[in-house]
Design a protein around this motif. Structure first.
Motif, PDB file in Angstrom:
ATOM      1  N   SER A   1      52.325  38.135  46.513  1.00  0.00           N
ATOM      2  CA  SER A   1      52.574  36.834  45.902  1.00  0.00           C
ATOM      3  C   SER A   1      53.943  36.342  46.365  1.00  0.00           C
ATOM      4  O   SER A   1      54.855  37.128  46.634  1.00  0.00           O
ATOM      5  CB  SER A   1      52.549  36.935  44.378  1.00  0.00           C
ATOM      6  N   THR A   2      54.081  35.041  46.462  1.00  0.00           N
ATOM      7  CA  THR A   2      55.335  34.465  46.953  1.00  0.00           C
ATOM      8  C   THR A   2      56.512  34.866  46.062  1.00  0.00           C
ATOM      9  O   THR A   2      57.600  35.166  46.554  1.00  0.00           O
ATOM     10  CB  THR A   2      55.216  32.936  47.028  1.00  0.00           C
ATOM     11  N   GLY A   3      56.290  34.893  44.750  1.00  0.00           N
ATOM     12  CA  GLY A   3      57.362  35.287  43.837  1.00  0.00           C
ATOM     13  C   GLY A   3      57.830  36.713  44.063  1.00  0.00           C
ATOM     14  O   GLY A   3      59.031  36.996  44.048  1.00  0.00           O
ATOM     15  N   LYS A   4      56.883  37.608  44.283  1.00  0.00           N
ATOM     16  CA  LYS A   4      57.258  39.012  44.511  1.00  0.00           C
ATOM     17  C   LYS A   4      57.912  39.198  45.881  1.00  0.00           C
ATOM     18  O   LYS A   4      58.839  40.005  46.037  1.00  0.00           O
ATOM     19  CB  LYS A   4      56.037  39.908  44.367  1.00  0.00           C
ATOM     20  N   LEU A   5      57.435  38.460  46.879  1.00  0.00           N
ATOM     21  CA  LEU A   5      58.068  38.537  48.194  1.00  0.00           C
ATOM     22  C   LEU A   5      59.504  38.038  48.118  1.00  0.00           C
ATOM     23  O   LEU A   5      60.407  38.605  48.746  1.00  0.00           O
ATOM     24  CB  LEU A   5      57.268  37.722  49.213  1.00  0.00           C
ATOM     25  N   TYR A   6      59.723  37.000  47.331  1.00  0.00           N
ATOM     26  CA  TYR A   6      61.076  36.478  47.135  1.00  0.00           C
ATOM     27  C   TYR A   6      61.988  37.551  46.538  1.00  0.00           C
ATOM     28  O   TYR A   6      63.115  37.766  47.000  1.00  0.00           O
ATOM     29  CB  TYR A   6      61.027  35.258  46.219  1.00  0.00           C
ATOM     30  N   ALA A   7      61.480  38.244  45.514  1.00  0.00           N
ATOM     31  CA  ALA A   7      62.275  39.300  44.882  1.00  0.00           C
ATOM     32  C   ALA A   7      62.599  40.409  45.876  1.00  0.00           C
ATOM     33  O   ALA A   7      63.717  40.937  45.905  1.00  0.00           O
ATOM     34  CB  ALA A   7      61.522  39.866  43.678  1.00  0.00           C
ATOM     35  N   GLN A   8      61.631  40.755  46.721  1.00  0.00           N
ATOM     36  CA  GLN A   8      61.858  41.804  47.723  1.00  0.00           C
ATOM     37  C   GLN A   8      62.908  41.372  48.743  1.00  0.00           C
ATOM     38  O   GLN A   8      63.766  42.166  49.153  1.00  0.00           O
ATOM     39  CB  GLN A   8      60.545  42.156  48.408  1.00  0.00           C
ATOM     40  N   ILE A   9      62.848  40.117  49.160  1.00  0.00           N
ATOM     41  CA  ILE A   9      63.836  39.604  50.115  1.00  0.00           C
ATOM     42  C   ILE A   9      65.221  39.615  49.484  1.00  0.00           C
ATOM     43  O   ILE A   9      66.198  40.023  50.121  1.00  0.00           O
ATOM     44  CB  ILE A   9      63.442  38.182  50.568  1.00  0.00           C
ATOM     45  N   ARG A  10      65.307  39.210  48.234  1.00  0.00           N
ATOM     46  CA  ARG A  10      66.586  39.225  47.521  1.00  0.00           C
ATOM     47  C   ARG A  10      67.140  40.639  47.418  1.00  0.00           C
ATOM     48  O   ARG A  10      68.365  40.833  47.377  1.00  0.00           O
ATOM     49  CB  ARG A  10      66.410  38.658  46.101  1.00  0.00           C
ATOM     50  N   ASN A  11      66.252  41.625  47.356  1.00  0.00           N
ATOM     51  CA  ASN A  11      66.669  43.022  47.217  1.00  0.00           C
ATOM     52  C   ASN A  11      66.817  43.749  48.553  1.00  0.00           C
ATOM     53  O   ASN A  11      66.907  44.969  48.592  1.00  0.00           O
ATOM     54  CB  ASN A  11      65.693  43.778  46.318  1.00  0.00           C
ATOM     55  N   GLY A  12      66.808  42.996  49.655  1.00  0.00           N
ATOM     56  CA  GLY A  12      67.126  43.593  50.947  1.00  0.00           C
ATOM     57  C   GLY A  12      65.958  44.028  51.804  1.00  0.00           C
ATOM     58  O   GLY A  12      66.147  44.748  52.790  1.00  0.00           O
ATOM     59  N   ALA A  13      64.738  43.613  51.468  1.00  0.00           N
ATOM     60  CA  ALA A  13      63.585  43.969  52.304  1.00  0.00           C
ATOM     61  C   ALA A  13      63.821  43.460  53.730  1.00  0.00           C
ATOM     62  O   ALA A  13      64.437  42.423  53.936  1.00  0.00           O
ATOM     63  CB  ALA A  13      62.310  43.345  51.727  1.00  0.00           C
ATOM     64  N   PRO A  14      63.321  44.201  54.728  1.00  0.00           N
ATOM     65  CA  PRO A  14      63.658  43.885  56.130  1.00  0.00           C
ATOM     66  C   PRO A  14      62.828  42.760  56.755  1.00  0.00           C
ATOM     67  O   PRO A  14      62.660  42.714  57.971  1.00  0.00           O
ATOM     68  CB  PRO A  14      63.373  45.221  56.831  1.00  0.00           C
ATOM     69  N   PHE A  15      62.321  41.847  55.964  1.00  0.00           N
ATOM     70  CA  PHE A  15      61.507  40.760  56.504  1.00  0.00           C
ATOM     71  C   PHE A  15      62.372  39.790  57.315  1.00  0.00           C
ATOM     72  O   PHE A  15      63.505  39.502  56.951  1.00  0.00           O
ATOM     73  CB  PHE A  15      60.809  39.993  55.380  1.00  0.00           C
ATOM     74  N   GLU A  16      61.775  39.275  58.379  1.00  0.00           N
ATOM     75  CA  GLU A  16      62.490  38.350  59.264  1.00  0.00           C
ATOM     76  C   GLU A  16      61.922  36.931  59.206  1.00  0.00           C
ATOM     77  O   GLU A  16      62.599  35.980  59.566  1.00  0.00           O
ATOM     78  CB  GLU A  16      62.439  38.878  60.698  1.00  0.00           C
ATOM     79  N   VAL A  17      60.674  36.822  58.759  1.00  0.00           N
ATOM     80  CA  VAL A  17      60.019  35.527  58.600  1.00  0.00           C
ATOM     81  C   VAL A  17      59.261  35.536  57.283  1.00  0.00           C
ATOM     82  O   VAL A  17      58.655  36.544  56.922  1.00  0.00           O
ATOM     83  CB  VAL A  17      59.037  35.249  59.766  1.00  0.00           C
ATOM     84  N   LEU A  18      59.303  34.417  56.575  1.00  0.00           N
ATOM     85  CA  LEU A  18      58.514  34.270  55.354  1.00  0.00           C
ATOM     86  C   LEU A  18      57.506  33.142  55.543  1.00  0.00           C
ATOM     87  O   LEU A  18      57.874  32.037  55.956  1.00  0.00           O
ATOM     88  CB  LEU A  18      59.418  33.937  54.161  1.00  0.00           C
ATOM     89  N   LEU A  19      56.245  33.424  55.239  1.00  0.00           N
ATOM     90  CA  LEU A  19      55.210  32.400  55.157  1.00  0.00           C
ATOM     91  C   LEU A  19      54.807  32.332  53.693  1.00  0.00           C
ATOM     92  O   LEU A  19      54.032  33.154  53.208  1.00  0.00           O
ATOM     93  CB  LEU A  19      54.003  32.751  56.040  1.00  0.00           C
ATOM     94  N   ALA A  20      55.362  31.372  52.992  1.00  0.00           N
ATOM     95  CA  ALA A  20      55.203  31.275  51.542  1.00  0.00           C
ATOM     96  C   ALA A  20      53.971  30.467  51.178  1.00  0.00           C
ATOM     97  O   ALA A  20      53.347  29.818  52.019  1.00  0.00           O
ATOM     98  CB  ALA A  20      56.443  30.648  50.922  1.00  0.00           C
ATOM     99  N   ALA A  21      53.613  30.501  49.884  1.00  0.00           N
ATOM    100  CA  ALA A  21      52.515  29.701  49.371  1.00  0.00           C
ATOM    101  C   ALA A  21      53.029  28.424  48.717  1.00  0.00           C
ATOM    102  O   ALA A  21      52.262  27.685  48.109  1.00  0.00           O
ATOM    103  CB  ALA A  21      51.687  30.506  48.369  1.00  0.00           C
TER     104      ALA A  21
END
Length: 251
Positions: free
Chosen positions: A58-78
């Motif tokens: 979910s976009t909300g959970k991906l946001y939380a992961q990015i805020r917590n340092g997840a190594p994502f380089e691109v986000l495709l949100a909903a």
């Protein structure tokens, strides 16, 4: 003879793509875009040589992961709010955000003939459970609640709502029979341009705010050629064909 053969091999090798030019990119993808993204990633890898590493949620959970340092380089949100927020927080590259798709919400049942084309099923048929994605973290869930409010049913069906963590889990609730019907993404139902099973009502766009799905180059992807190549590919005609085939409107 050997020297001529050696020259030929050297020249032939010069025409081969250099592995050092290929890179990989880690992409966080909203659950509703799972099916089209698998197709796009496969074609992207074939056409560019770069590798796309996909993670869905979910976009909300991906946001939380990015805020917590997840190594994502691109986000495709909903949605468009989360990418805008990340951009403002310095976790996204300013000016890189764009809308890659506009989503379509559908009221769906796995049963043939159960959902009519005017959503009268919500008031004229008995049902125990209506599945929606969590409206706090999933934009399709928020759109579902807006639709119910537009229909004047937000209060009357409240006790029968079951929430999926994301749109993928919401779909599973309905597909498994644990909910008689639910609001899902049209992209989850299409096969060769047709709804593959069950019955559905495509929610008019005017019933909820547009589900504008934005892409964003994240700060960790700055300088990664594969990350920029993926974003460029997502805006190409090849990607637009896939996006349309799964029931989205490309921007």
């Amino acid at each position: 003879m050997n020297s001529i053969r050696g020259i030929f091999i050297t020249l032939a090798a010069a025409w081969l793509p250099l592995p050092s030019h290929a890179a990989e990119v880690q992409i966080a993808v909203a659950s509703n875009f799972t099916a089209p993204m698998h197709v796009i990633a496969e074609r992207f890898e074939r056409d560019t040589g770069h590798q796309a590493l996909l993670a869905f949620g979910s976009t909300g959970k991906l946001y939380a992961q990015i805020r917590n340092g997840a190594p994502f380089e691109v986000l495709l949100a909903a949605d468009e709010e989360i990418p805008s927020k990340l951009e403002g927080e310095g976790l996204g590259v300013a000016g890189s955000r764009f809308t890659y798709a506009i989503g379509t919400l559908v009221l769906w049942s796995d049963k043939e003939g159960y959902v009519d084309d005017q959503a009268k099923v919500l008031t004229q048929r008995p049902f125990r459970h209506l599945a929606i994605a969590n409206p706090k973290t999933a934009p399709y869930g928020a759109a579902a609640m807006a639709t119910l409010a537009r229909l004047g049913l937000a209060y009357s069906v409240r006790a029968r709502l079951v929430q999926g963590e994301n749109i993928a889990q919401t779909y599973q609730f309905v597909a498994s029979g644990n909910a008689e019907l639910g609001f899902v993404a049209l992209s989850q139902l299409l096969e060769e341009g047709e709804i593959r099973q069950g019955s559905a009502w495509i929610v008019p766009a005017a019933y909820h705010p547009p589900i504008r799905q934005d892409a964003l180059l994240l700060a960790k992807g700055r300088g990664n050629p594969a990350a920029q190549a993926l974003l460029d590919y997502l805006q190409s005609a090849k990607a637009a064909d896939v996006i349309k085939a799964y029931g989205y409107n490309p921007e």
